[in-house]
Design an enzyme around this catalytic site. Structure first.
Site, mmCIF file in Angstrom:
data_model
loop_
_atom_site.group_PDB
_atom_site.id
_atom_site.type_symbol
_atom_site.label_atom_id
_atom_site.label_comp_id
_atom_site.label_asym_id
_atom_site.label_seq_id
_atom_site.Cartn_x
_atom_site.Cartn_y
_atom_site.Cartn_z
ATOM 1 N N LYS A 85 -20.336 -15.123 -107.748
ATOM 2 C CA LYS A 85 -20.745 -16.514 -107.958
ATOM 3 C C LYS A 85 -22.036 -16.556 -108.771
ATOM 4 C CE LYS A 85 -21.765 -20.722 -105.284
ATOM 5 N NZ LYS A 85 -21.914 -21.282 -103.930
ATOM 6 N N SER A 160 -19.147 -25.244 -102.963
ATOM 7 C CA SER A 160 -19.551 -25.033 -104.333
ATOM 8 C C SER A 160 -19.031 -23.719 -104.935
ATOM 9 C CB SER A 160 -21.082 -25.033 -104.430
ATOM 10 O OG SER A 160 -21.630 -23.999 -103.626
ATOM 11 N N SER A 184 -19.807 -23.773 -98.380
ATOM 12 C CA SER A 184 -19.370 -23.468 -99.746
ATOM 13 C C SER A 184 -18.515 -22.226 -99.926
ATOM 14 C CB SER A 184 -20.581 -23.361 -100.665
ATOM 15 O OG SER A 184 -20.985 -24.644 -101.040
HETATM 16 N N1 GLN Z 1 -21.340 -29.230 -99.907
HETATM 17 C C1 GLN Z 1 -22.563 -28.858 -99.283
HETATM 18 C C2 GLN Z 1 -23.733 -29.318 -100.108
HETATM 19 O O1 GLN Z 1 -23.519 -29.890 -101.137
HETATM 20 C C3 GLN Z 1 -22.595 -27.374 -99.025
HETATM 21 C C4 GLN Z 1 -22.905 -26.589 -100.239
HETATM 22 C C5 GLN Z 1 -23.067 -25.125 -99.969
HETATM 23 O O2 GLN Z 1 -22.651 -24.604 -98.942
HETATM 24 N N2 GLN Z 1 -23.699 -24.473 -100.897
HETATM 25 O O3 GLN Z 1 -24.853 -29.142 -99.749
#
Ligand code: GLN
Length: 497
Positions: A85, A160, A184
């Site tokens: 990632k 994400s 994410s």
């Molecule tokens: N969707 C969540 C956020 O926007 C989690 C994102 C993540 O785990 N990086 O904060």
């Protein structure tokens, strides 16, 4: 010839050892498949073919040595192509975090977790797409354009770590690294029909991970099976003195050869995870999976997690608060983009105005407000107290049960654009994944079935701190008696032919 779509890590490792395929061939096959599918999927921000081929040749050399003298054990991941990632540093490869502000940022060092994989002989194919600074649940917040879900190209892969999930589901690579601050790894794993591990907070070093919410950030992996995810976890985990929150707890040697991971296991199910708003088909699939686990020897008990309902507001105070502090460093002076102006303050303003996307700006404003004098106690301080209550809920539950089964997300993959203008609707997608991050406990998401649109539905198991091995054993046992995790998206394979 190496056909990527037929390979798990375990199968690749066996074929490499038998000399049926070389790491170079596997790497070339991955790159060819990426060539064909990437215009549709857009799972990557940066590809590293030259680095990958050099790493593959080195892995093949290590393999040849081993054939001559097999007295030392060969690392399980030697010669396996993987993606990373794009919020994790790989030396001399640009790291954008899905943001314009880091478009040309090339870190001079490698994240500890990635380095441990490289030392074990993993071949790095490229950096995967992500919501900007990992803020989002759909990968649509990437400054480099969205990733498509391999099961339906008009839908999001989740986020994400959406690029990593799509790359694995599309069989571009057998596994990819992701990060999980609020879901994410698990939510995109669920949307794309793959297996994703979010380890205990502190289990895997955060050194070289670009910080989002430092008290929540954890590094995980997405793969085609619990067995493969466990191999990566074992390699990445372990104490690192360069991360102050890294823990001194031995990494378990996870042996999945005994397929009794569900026998006698006490699984808890909480009403708080089956609230109104969850799609009935998701609910049905999750219950079916729980029933299957029961049939395989587990007992199922009802538990209560009464503070779960506050997880969403608590997370959306703590995460933006920490983000607002972490993102202060992108000022046009030290890293990446710089928009010169007449004064230093004007340079900060112009650089940050041009470099950050709308969701990141929203989080910085929310977080700065929550931390400001006069509001700190009412918002951030209060959120921290409720966070403790959420953690205590889990501690009490784990006195009665070994792990908790829950849906990963209230819906399956939604359409691109569906939630784009409604941040709250997007935040609601995280409702079932945030509690594990707030409590710092591990969670493992894996495929449990499909909805009537043919989209994958995942289930997650959450366990006590450091109970990853038990989660892997349970999911592996489930994957021995079901084949959801082996289903392949037909659309992608038609395109690849
Ligand atoms: N969707 C969540 C956020 O926007 C989690 C994102 C993540 O785990 N990086 O904060």
């Amino acid at each position: 010839m190496a056909e990527m779509e037929h390979f798990t890590i375990s199968a690749m490792a066996a074929a490499l050892r038998r000399g049926e395929v070389s790491s170079r061939e596997l790497t070339q096959a991955a790159l060819e498949r990426i060539d064909r599918l990437e215009p549709t999927l857009h799972a990557f921000i940066t590809l590293t073919p030259e680095l990958a081929l050099a790493m593959a040749d080195e892995a093949d050399r290590r393999l040849r040595e081993w054939w001559k003298d097999s007295s030392t054990a060969l690392p399980a991941l030697l010669g396996i192509p993987m993606a990373v990632k794009d919020v994790l540093a790989v030396a001399n490869v640009r790291c954008t975090c899905g943001s314009r502000i880091l478009e040309n940022f090339v870190p001079p060092y490698t994240a500890t977790a990635v380095q441990r994989l490289i030392d074990a002989g993993v071949v790095i194919i490229g950096k995967t797409n992500t919501d900007e600074f990992a803020m989002g649940s759909s990968t649509e917040n990437s400054a480099y354009g969205p990733t498509a879900n391999p099961w339906d190209f008009s839908r999001v892969p989740g986020g994400s770590s959406g690029g990593s999930a799509a790359a694995v589901a599309g069989r571009l690579v057998p596994a990819a690294l992701g990060t999980d601050t609020g879901g994410s790894v698990r939510q995109p794993a669920s949307f794309c029909g793959v297996t994703g591990i979010k380890p205990t907070y502190g289990r895997v070093s955060r050194y070289g991970l670009v910080a989002y919410g430092s008290s929540l950030d954890s590094l995980g992996a997405l793969a085609l099976s619990a067995e493969d995810a466990a191999l990566i976890f074992m390699q990445m985990a372990g104490h690192d003195e360069r991360d102050a929150t890294s823990v001194q707890v031995p990494v378990p040697q996870i042996d999945l050869s005994r397929a009794d991971g569900l026998k006698g296991l006490r699984i808890g199910v909480a009403d708080e995870y089956f609230i109104e708003g969850i799609h009935p088909e998701v609910k049905a699939v999750v219950w079916q999976a729980v029933d299957a686990m029961q049939a395989a020897g587990a007992t199922v008990e009802r538990i209560r997690l009464p503070h779960t309902e506050y997880a969403l507001p608590v997370y959306y105070l703590i995460a933006p608060a920490e983000a607002s502090a972490n993102l202060a460093r992108y000022d046009g002076v030290r890293y990446g983009l710089r928009e010169p102006a007449s004064s230093i303050i004007e340079t900060f303003r112009k650089t940050r105005g041009a470099g950050f996307g709308p969701e990141v700006k929203r989080r910085i404003m929310l977080g700065t407000y929550a931390l400001s004098a006069g509001y700190y106690d009412a918002y951030y301080g209060q959120a921290q107290k409720v966070r403790t209550l959420i953690r205590q809920d889990f501690e009490q539950a784990f006195e009665k049960v070994d792990m908790i089964a829950a849906p990963v997300a209230p819906s399956t993959a939604f359409r691109m654009g569906e939630h784009l203008n409604d941040p709250l609707a997007m935040y609601l997608e995280d409702i079932f994944t945030l509690p594990a991050n707030l409590a710092g406990i591990p969670g493992l998401a894996f495929p449990a079935g499909f909805d009537s649109n043919g989209l994958p539905v995942g289930i997650q198991l959450m366990g006590p701190h450091f109970a990853e091995a038990a989660l892997f054993r349970a999911a592996h046992a489930y994957q021995q008696v079901t084949d959801w995790h082996l289903r392949k998206p037909a659309l992608v394979n038609q395109l690849a032919d």
